[in-house]
Design a protein around this motif. Structure first.
Motif, PDB file in Angstrom:
ATOM      1  N   GLN A  45       0.829  -1.204   0.000  1.00  0.00           N
ATOM      2  CA  GLN A  45       0.000   0.000   0.000  1.00  0.00           C
ATOM      3  C   GLN A  45       0.865   1.256   0.000  1.00  0.00           C
ATOM      4  OE1 GLN A  45      -2.370   0.842   3.500  1.00  0.00           O
ATOM      5  NE2 GLN A  45      -3.770   2.154   2.360  1.00  0.00           N
ATOM      6  N   HIS A  46       1.739   1.381   0.980  1.00  0.00           N
ATOM      7  CA  HIS A  46       2.557   2.587   1.085  1.00  0.00           C
ATOM      8  C   HIS A  46       4.037   2.349   0.836  1.00  0.00           C
ATOM      9  CE1 HIS A  46      -0.814   4.979   2.232  1.00  0.00           C
ATOM     10  NE2 HIS A  46      -1.021   4.352   3.370  1.00  0.00           N
ATOM     11  N   GLY A  47       4.449   1.090   0.721  1.00  0.00           N
ATOM     12  CA  GLY A  47       5.825   0.832   0.339  1.00  0.00           C
ATOM     13  C   GLY A  47       5.992   1.061  -1.161  1.00  0.00           C
ATOM     14  N   VAL A  48       7.169   0.730  -1.675  1.00  0.00           N
ATOM     15  CA  VAL A  48       7.401   0.903  -3.122  1.00  0.00           C
ATOM     16  C   VAL A  48       7.533  -0.475  -3.776  1.00  0.00           C
ATOM     17  CG1 VAL A  48       8.381   3.204  -2.967  1.00  0.00           C
ATOM     18  CG2 VAL A  48       9.879   1.237  -2.644  1.00  0.00           C
ATOM     19  N   VAL A  49       6.695  -1.395  -3.322  1.00  0.00           N
ATOM     20  CA  VAL A  49       6.743  -2.785  -3.771  1.00  0.00           C
ATOM     21  C   VAL A  49       5.587  -3.065  -4.720  1.00  0.00           C
ATOM     22  CG1 VAL A  49       6.715  -5.196  -3.036  1.00  0.00           C
ATOM     23  CG2 VAL A  49       7.780  -3.461  -1.563  1.00  0.00           C
ATOM     24  N   ASP A  50       5.900  -3.564  -5.921  1.00  0.00           N
ATOM     25  CA  ASP A  50       4.838  -3.986  -6.836  1.00  0.00           C
ATOM     26  C   ASP A  50       4.632  -5.494  -6.714  1.00  0.00           C
ATOM     27  OD1 ASP A  50       6.915  -5.210  -8.231  1.00  0.00           O
ATOM     28  OD2 ASP A  50       6.917  -3.753  -9.865  1.00  0.00           O
ATOM     29  N   TYR A  51       3.732  -6.045  -7.525  1.00  0.00           N
ATOM     30  CA  TYR A  51       3.384  -7.456  -7.367  1.00  0.00           C
ATOM     31  C   TYR A  51       4.573  -8.372  -7.624  1.00  0.00           C
ATOM     32  CZ  TYR A  51       1.096 -11.957  -7.727  1.00  0.00           C
ATOM     33  OH  TYR A  51       0.761 -13.257  -7.534  1.00  0.00           O
ATOM     34  N   GLN A  52       5.293  -8.127  -8.702  1.00  0.00           N
ATOM     35  CA  GLN A  52       6.407  -9.013  -9.026  1.00  0.00           C
ATOM     36  C   GLN A  52       7.475  -8.980  -7.943  1.00  0.00           C
ATOM     37  OE1 GLN A  52       6.559 -11.302 -11.602  1.00  0.00           O
ATOM     38  NE2 GLN A  52       8.221 -11.964 -10.253  1.00  0.00           N
ATOM     39  N   ALA A  53       7.771  -7.781  -7.434  1.00  0.00           N
ATOM     40  CA  ALA A  53       8.744  -7.680  -6.346  1.00  0.00           C
ATOM     41  C   ALA A  53       8.226  -8.378  -5.106  1.00  0.00           C
ATOM     42  CB  ALA A  53       9.053  -6.215  -6.050  1.00  0.00           C
ATOM     43  N   MET A  54       6.923  -8.261  -4.844  1.00  0.00           N
ATOM     44  CA  MET A  54       6.328  -8.920  -3.676  1.00  0.00           C
ATOM     45  C   MET A  54       6.570 -10.421  -3.709  1.00  0.00           C
ATOM     46  SD  MET A  54       3.362 -10.871  -2.892  1.00  0.00           S
ATOM     47  CE  MET A  54       2.005 -10.355  -3.932  1.00  0.00           C
ATOM     48  N   VAL A  55       6.442 -11.027  -4.882  1.00  0.00           N
ATOM     49  CA  VAL A  55       6.668 -12.465  -5.003  1.00  0.00           C
ATOM     50  C   VAL A  55       8.096 -12.813  -4.605  1.00  0.00           C
ATOM     51  CG1 VAL A  55       6.737 -14.418  -6.596  1.00  0.00           C
ATOM     52  CG2 VAL A  55       4.894 -12.740  -6.763  1.00  0.00           C
ATOM     53  N   THR A  56       9.062 -12.029  -5.046  1.00  0.00           N
ATOM     54  CA  THR A  56      10.455 -12.327  -4.700  1.00  0.00           C
ATOM     55  C   THR A  56      10.712 -12.137  -3.213  1.00  0.00           C
ATOM     56  OG1 THR A  56      11.311 -10.076  -5.116  1.00  0.00           O
ATOM     57  CG2 THR A  56      11.174 -11.566  -7.003  1.00  0.00           C
ATOM     58  N   LEU A  57      10.008 -11.202  -2.576  1.00  0.00           N
ATOM     59  CA  LEU A  57      10.153 -11.016  -1.131  1.00  0.00           C
ATOM     60  C   LEU A  57       9.574 -12.206  -0.372  1.00  0.00           C
ATOM     61  CD1 LEU A  57      10.988  -8.191  -2.037  1.00  0.00           C
ATOM     62  CD2 LEU A  57       9.556  -7.234  -0.224  1.00  0.00           C
ATOM     63  N   LEU A  58       8.435 -12.720  -0.828  1.00  0.00           N
ATOM     64  CA  LEU A  58       7.859 -13.909  -0.205  1.00  0.00           C
ATOM     65  C   LEU A  58       8.804 -15.102  -0.356  1.00  0.00           C
ATOM     66  CD1 LEU A  58       4.090 -13.751  -1.269  1.00  0.00           C
ATOM     67  CD2 LEU A  58       5.155 -12.874   0.808  1.00  0.00           C
ATOM     68  N   GLN A  59       9.430 -15.221  -1.501  1.00  0.00           N
ATOM     69  CA  GLN A  59      10.382 -16.311  -1.711  1.00  0.00           C
ATOM     70  C   GLN A  59      11.569 -16.187  -0.758  1.00  0.00           C
ATOM     71  OE1 GLN A  59      10.864 -15.514  -5.933  1.00  0.00           O
ATOM     72  NE2 GLN A  59       9.893 -17.473  -6.455  1.00  0.00           N
ATOM     73  N   ALA A  60      12.041 -14.971  -0.542  1.00  0.00           N
ATOM     74  CA  ALA A  60      13.162 -14.757   0.367  1.00  0.00           C
ATOM     75  C   ALA A  60      12.783 -15.097   1.808  1.00  0.00           C
ATOM     76  CB  ALA A  60      13.629 -13.303   0.280  1.00  0.00           C
ATOM     77  N   ILE A  61      11.592 -14.682   2.221  1.00  0.00           N
ATOM     78  CA  ILE A  61      11.136 -14.971   3.588  1.00  0.00           C
ATOM     79  C   ILE A  61      11.009 -16.473   3.793  1.00  0.00           C
ATOM     80  CG2 ILE A  61       9.232 -14.673   5.231  1.00  0.00           C
ATOM     81  CD1 ILE A  61       8.624 -11.994   3.794  1.00  0.00           C
ATOM     82  N   SER A  62      10.633 -17.195   2.747  1.00  0.00           N
ATOM     83  CA  SER A  62      10.369 -18.627   2.880  1.00  0.00           C
ATOM     84  C   SER A  62      11.628 -19.435   3.144  1.00  0.00           C
ATOM     85  CB  SER A  62       9.650 -19.163   1.635  1.00  0.00           C
ATOM     86  OG  SER A  62      10.516 -19.188   0.518  1.00  0.00           O
ATOM     87  N   THR A  63      12.811 -18.809   3.141  1.00  0.00           N
ATOM     88  CA  THR A  63      14.035 -19.508   3.529  1.00  0.00           C
ATOM     89  C   THR A  63      14.150 -19.614   5.045  1.00  0.00           C
ATOM     90  OG1 THR A  63      15.387 -17.474   3.561  1.00  0.00           O
ATOM     91  CG2 THR A  63      15.210 -18.655   1.465  1.00  0.00           C
ATOM     92  N   THR A  64      13.190 -19.067   5.770  1.00  0.00           N
ATOM     93  CA  THR A  64      13.205 -19.053   7.228  1.00  0.00           C
ATOM     94  C   THR A  64      11.862 -19.531   7.773  1.00  0.00           C
ATOM     95  OG1 THR A  64      12.291 -16.821   7.564  1.00  0.00           O
ATOM     96  CG2 THR A  64      14.640 -16.984   7.043  1.00  0.00           C
ATOM     97  N   ALA A  65      11.755 -19.543   9.112  1.00  0.00           N
ATOM     98  CA  ALA A  65      10.495 -19.909   9.763  1.00  0.00           C
ATOM     99  C   ALA A  65       9.558 -18.721   9.932  1.00  0.00           C
ATOM    100  CB  ALA A  65      10.781 -20.531  11.126  1.00  0.00           C
ATOM    101  N   THR A  66       9.981 -17.535   9.535  1.00  0.00           N
ATOM    102  CA  THR A  66       9.146 -16.342   9.634  1.00  0.00           C
ATOM    103  C   THR A  66       7.946 -16.473   8.696  1.00  0.00           C
ATOM    104  OG1 THR A  66      11.024 -14.938  10.196  1.00  0.00           O
ATOM    105  CG2 THR A  66       9.088 -13.842   9.287  1.00  0.00           C
ATOM    106  N   GLU A  67       6.775 -16.082   9.212  1.00  0.00           N
ATOM    107  CA  GLU A  67       5.561 -16.186   8.399  1.00  0.00           C
ATOM    108  C   GLU A  67       5.409 -14.965   7.485  1.00  0.00           C
ATOM    109  OE1 GLU A  67       4.141 -18.839   8.192  1.00  0.00           O
ATOM    110  OE2 GLU A  67       4.379 -19.910  10.071  1.00  0.00           O
TER     111      GLU A  67
END
Length: 253
Positions: A45-67
């Protein structure tokens, strides 16, 4: 199905500590996730993240136990569904002002016959497991942001929507809507009373209450009062604050 640890924390009556991601960098998200946050929310909403970037961020988070959670830009069915299909384990939706708004949020994030979510968990099934479709409705978390005077007036109606898991207070927008100066922590008395009311009504309806904070002190105090999801800072703010501390020390007389 991959467990949602956020729900486990809530079952144990514990408060989740949430970080905020506003920078469209998978490496920054990976660094944040490896620090041990319970959850990280990608801010579309207020960050500078678009949909494609969001997917890569979710992929990065998924290397950990963080939800991985996502704050979507608006109450939009297409984006809500695509966000869940990308593997978000929860969505925070801004400006939920009425019961109908909350009902649409739940419907668009729930498969038929209870809801209207279209089927196509392209990445979610990779992240969550082959049985994702059978368990997604009970696993993902749905947050309605309460941040307007209208939502405050309609709070009991909003909280009565079956399937709404949590509300998330946006203190700055709530302050503006109530005619006060925007702030995360040092809110004016009128806003403080409104926040207390939201918390009390959420508890009465058995809905989890979360809130955005500007400091650790405010987050700890609100957790002690019963908020079970507290956001403390963001990647951008932490980057700025860390830089400022170094520069102040380097340039001190």
């Amino acid at each position: 199905m991959r467990e949602n640890r956020l729900r486990q924390l809530w079952r144990e009556n514990r408060t989740a500590v949430n970080g905020w991601l506003a920078i469209p960098s998978a490496f920054a998200a990976e660094v944040m996730a490896h620090q041990g946050w319970d959850t990280l929310t990608v801010d579309m909403q207020h960050g500078v993240v678009d949909y494609q970037a969001m997917v890569t961020l979710l992929q990065a988070i998924s290397t950990t136990a963080t939800e991985p959670l996502v704050r979507v830009p608006w109450l939009d069915p297409g984006l809500l569904m695509k966000t869940l299909d990308a593997g978000a384990w929860g969505v925070i939706c801004p400006m939920i002002n009425t019961r109908d708004d909350a009902a649409r949020l739940v419907a668009w994030t729930t498969y038929a016959p209870r809801g209207a979510r279209s089927f196509g968990p392209v990445r979610a099934q990779l992240y969550g497991g082959a049985d994702y479709p059978a368990h997604a409705d009970a696993t993902i978390v749905r947050f309605a942001m309460i941040e307007t005077a209208q939502a405050l007036d309609q709070i009991d109606a909003i909280l009565s929507v079956e399937g709404l898991d949590a509300v998330y207070v946006g203190p700055s927008d709530l302050s503006l809507s109530l005619g006060c100066k925007p702030s995360f922590d040092d809110v004016e008395p009128k806003v403080a009373q409104a926040i207390d009311h939201i918390l009390e009504r959420a508890h009465a309806h058995g809905v989890v209450a979360g809130i955005h904070n500007g400091s650790v002190e405010a987050a700890r105090a609100r957790a002690a009062r019963g908020f079970r999801f507290v956001t403390v800072s963001s990647d951008a703010r932490l980057l700025a604050a860390g830089s400022q501390q170094i520069l102040q020390r380097m340039r001190a007389p």
